[in-house]
Design a protein around this motif. Sequence first.
Motif, PDB file in Angstrom:
ATOM      1  N   CYS A 207      36.791  40.897  43.661  1.00 37.27           N
ATOM      2  CA  CYS A 207      36.446  42.420  43.422  1.00 37.27           C
ATOM      3  C   CYS A 207      35.672  42.872  44.657  1.00 37.27           C
ATOM      4  O   CYS A 207      34.408  42.000  44.884  1.00 37.27           O
TER       5      CYS A 207
ATOM      6  N   ALA B 154      40.128  44.998  43.262  1.00 38.74           N
ATOM      7  CA  ALA B 154      41.049  43.865  43.857  1.00 38.74           C
ATOM      8  C   ALA B 154      41.746  43.605  44.647  1.00 38.74           C
ATOM      9  O   ALA B 154      42.223  43.833  44.696  1.00 38.74           O
TER      10      ALA B 154
ATOM     11  N   LEU C  87      44.281  40.728  46.511  1.00 41.19           N
ATOM     12  CA  LEU C  87      45.104  39.732  46.814  1.00 41.19           C
ATOM     13  C   LEU C  87      46.520  39.609  47.655  1.00 41.19           C
ATOM     14  O   LEU C  87      46.324  40.125  48.118  1.00 41.19           O
TER      15      LEU C  87
ATOM     16  N   ARG D 163      47.672  36.728  40.470  1.00 42.92           N
ATOM     17  CA  ARG D 163      47.347  35.964  40.547  1.00 42.92           C
ATOM     18  C   ARG D 163      47.510  35.115  40.101  1.00 42.92           C
ATOM     19  O   ARG D 163      48.876  33.540  40.650  1.00 42.92           O
TER      20      ARG D 163
ATOM     21  N   ILE E 220      44.874  41.834  37.044  1.00 46.63           N
ATOM     22  CA  ILE E 220      44.569  40.319  37.808  1.00 46.63           C
ATOM     23  C   ILE E 220      45.509  39.725  37.657  1.00 46.63           C
ATOM     24  O   ILE E 220      46.149  39.108  38.265  1.00 46.63           O
TER      25      ILE E 220
ATOM     26  N   LEU F 263      41.362  45.759  35.543  1.00 50.99           N
ATOM     27  CA  LEU F 263      41.208  44.808  36.519  1.00 50.99           C
ATOM     28  C   LEU F 263      41.589  43.729  35.863  1.00 50.99           C
ATOM     29  O   LEU F 263      42.288  42.809  36.335  1.00 50.99           O
TER      30      LEU F 263
ATOM     31  N   PHE G 110      43.663  35.186  44.976  1.00 50.27           N
ATOM     32  CA  PHE G 110      42.431  36.318  44.684  1.00 50.27           C
ATOM     33  C   PHE G 110      41.474  36.329  45.912  1.00 50.27           C
ATOM     34  O   PHE G 110      41.415  35.046  45.813  1.00 50.27           O
TER      35      PHE G 110
END
Length: 134
Positions: free
Chosen positions: A33, A44, A46, A23, A19, A15, A30
């Motif tokens: 998590c 995670a 988004l 992001r 991420i 992750l 975001f």
Amino acid sequence: MLNKINHIGIAVKSLDETIPFYRDCLGMEFMGCEEVAEQKVKVAMLRIGESKIELLEPTAGDSPVAKFLEKNGPGVHHVAYETEDIEAAIAHLQAQGARMIDSIPQCGAHDTRIAFVHPKSSNGVLTELCQPGH
Ligand code: CMX
């Protein structure tokens, strides 16, 4: 019965390493998590508009996502459809002859109840039913 795509699940090795692309490069919001112990994953979420991307990192060697990564490498893992009545959606799919992995809903991330349809009965796409507001 199903009203929209809730999220698309993407299997990743890490992750932390993934991420930033969603992001920072894609500019998605975001949402945080969470570990889903029952599914042996850390996720995670988004947000993009009405939709979400769920990144999935396995937490154990025997996690379904670990198996997927071993076989395919990182990539699209499942599509999750939202429903307001997951029991009715499961019953409908079963009546149509679909093979459910979960005939009883399981706990998903972000207070959802989830149930998977086996990819063998959904043309190779792992399909999730997802009821928010558990
Ligand atoms: N998408 C498409 N096909 C998939 C798949 C996926 N994500 N995962 C497995 N498969 C296919 C495999 O390629 C394999 O196909 P072949 O027989 O043609 O080779 C077949 O399904 C069996 O796969 P397997 O690797 O032998 O693994 P298992 O039978 O042990 O498990 C499955 C497969 C789908 C039943 C299991 O992964 C499962 O129960 N998944 C649902 C739960 C889950 O994925 N949880 C993680 C996410 C949870 C979350 O979103 O919170």
